[in-house]
Scaffold this active site. Structure first.
Site, PDB file in Angstrom:
ATOM      1  CG  ASP A   1      -1.791   1.178   1.372  1.00  0.00           C
ATOM      2  OD1 ASP A   1      -2.239   1.708   0.344  1.00  0.00           O
ATOM      3  OD2 ASP A   1      -2.029   1.606   2.524  1.00  0.00           O
ATOM      4  CG  PHE A   2       1.756   5.750  -1.465  1.00  0.00           C
ATOM      5  CD1 PHE A   2       3.103   5.666  -1.787  1.00  0.00           C
ATOM      6  CD2 PHE A   2       1.231   6.993  -1.131  1.00  0.00           C
ATOM      7  CE1 PHE A   2       3.918   6.796  -1.774  1.00  0.00           C
ATOM      8  CE2 PHE A   2       2.022   8.130  -1.112  1.00  0.00           C
ATOM      9  CZ  PHE A   2       3.371   8.032  -1.441  1.00  0.00           C
ATOM     10  CG  ASP A   3      -1.700   7.728   1.070  1.00  0.00           C
ATOM     11  OD1 ASP A   3      -1.162   8.817   1.299  1.00  0.00           O
ATOM     12  OD2 ASP A   3      -2.160   7.416  -0.052  1.00  0.00           O
TER      13      ASP A   3
ATOM     14  CG  ASP B   1      -2.150   2.010   6.509  1.00  0.00           C
ATOM     15  OD1 ASP B   1      -2.035   1.857   5.268  1.00  0.00           O
ATOM     16  OD2 ASP B   1      -2.750   2.979   7.012  1.00  0.00           O
TER      17      ASP B   1
END
Length: 390
Positions: A150-152, A333
């Site tokens: 994932d990124f954020d 997350d």
């Protein structure tokens, strides 16, 4: 028809005291460590119904956005929907089945036996540390991985302004090292162009909008054509949400190609239920799917597609694996990453990046990391270990 209460998404269930035979379901919820409380429906008007629900949620220590309401009362359904509750289940005890969805019920059941409770997940605090386990024979050893991020909140810290998000120090260099050893993919809720520009690393997979749009390492572009048909509807929904929510300080409506994300991180806490209710009503009106995340509620095309299905699609499109199949590792997350955690399967590795915004919620992950900085460290160490296996 059945509906599932998922402890990863739901901290508590509020039962209408008028419901019959709740004991068996309450026992299942208690075993899954999901809180329960009751409220009295009927009489007092809309504001009183909202107050009864919010007080019930307060008693069990859960916020509406992570609570389920189960009721046979149409007025309570409407109050729950207008208060931003996560899931509103109507029970048809009196032959008024049509009235319950008309007032905003997500689903209508004939009996509580149709409610399922997901079990078997651990809570975030119970997970072993992925860095400590990496490379240990009894811990985390994957000689041929395909690694998904994932990124954020995973490669980047969560920030108040989504436009200000950047990869954490050392993350891109570690990704580059890892990509030299195995397939690497970034799966983000951001637009494809946005996330690929923020990471800026060639030769890896990028998936935007939770997988509705992808680019392969060679630059080949893929998109979900069924989702593309919803683009005009999403554009209209974004404009309407800006009109409805623009006067609330701290709210940001982000129109993406395949979604509309309403961010409320900077909004007053007593306005969150109202914000969620407006977005959910828009989704119901326009036939769009409503999903939630860390201080965000999003509209997407109502198509059975998510990060988990994207992960499996990418795995299926990687080079021939008949000699030794690749094992997926996924790091994320947010609640939308749970679909990918499920998709890695019993032979894959799911790693949660811990945070406290949803309390110590349940997760399908097997391991945890404490922060995006630890993700960068894990990525670099994994790349180094794979290089020695050569």
């Amino acid at each position: 028809m059945s509906v599932t209460i998922d402890p990863r998404r739901h901290d508590a269930v509020l039962f209408d005291t008028a419901l019959n035979s709740t004991q068996a379901l309450v026992r299942q919820l208690q075993q899954a460590r999901v809180g329960t409380a009751t409220f009295a429906s009927g009489g007092g008007g809309h504001d009183a119904a909202i107050q009864a629900l919010t007080e019930s949620a307060d008693r069990v220590g859960a916020r509406p956005g992570r609570c389920v309401v189960i009721t046979a009362d149409a007025a309570s359904v409407a109050a729950a929907r207008d208060s931003g509750f996560a899931l509103v289940i109507g029970v048809d005890q009196a032959g008024h089945r049509d009235a319950l969805p008309d007032h905003g019920a997500d689903t209508v059941l004939a009996d509580l036996d149709e409610v399922r409770v997901r079990a078997g997940d651990r809570h975030m605090s119970e997970l072993p540390d992925a860095l400590q386990a990496l490379g240990r024979p009894d811990g985390l050893t994957v000689p041929r991985p395909a690694v998904f991020f994932d990124f954020d909140g995973t490669l980047s810290e969560i920030v108040d302004d989504p436009d200000a998000a950047t990869p954490t120090a050392g993350a891109v260099a570690a990704l580059q090292q890892l990509a030299a050893q195995c397939p690497v993919a970034i799966l983000s809720g951001r637009d494809l162009a946005d996330v690929s520009q923020r990471v800026g690393l060639p030769g890896i997979w990028y998936a935007g909008s939770h997988g509705f749009e992808l680019t392969a390492p060679d630059g080949t572009h893929h998109q979900n054509e069924a989702a593309a048909a919803a683009i005009p509807v999403l554009e209209q929904a974004a404009a309407q949400l800006r009109d409805r929510l623009g006067s609330i300080p701290g709210v940001m409506v982000e129109h993406k190609r395949f979604g509309v994300a309403t961010h409320y991180r900077n909004a007053a806490r007593d306005r969150v239920g109202e914000i969620a209710a407006v977005v959910r009503a828009a989704g119901q009106r326009d036939g769009l799917r409503v999903t939630t995340g860390r201080e965000v509620i999003e509209l997407r095309p109502d198509i059975d597609w998510d990060k988990g299905k994207t992960l499996r699609w990418v795995i299926d499109h990687l080079p021939d694996q008949r000699a030794a199949p690749l094992v997926p590792i996924y790091l994320g997350d947010d609640i939308t990453d749970e679909d990918a955690f499920d998709a890695v399967g019993p032979n894959g590795v799911a790693i949660m990046v811990r945070h406290n915004e949803d309390g110590d919620r349940a997760t399908a992950a097997l391991f945890a990391l404490e922060s995006p900085a630890r993700v960068a460290e894990f990525t670099g160490r994994l790349a180094s270990q794979l290089s020695t296996l050569g």
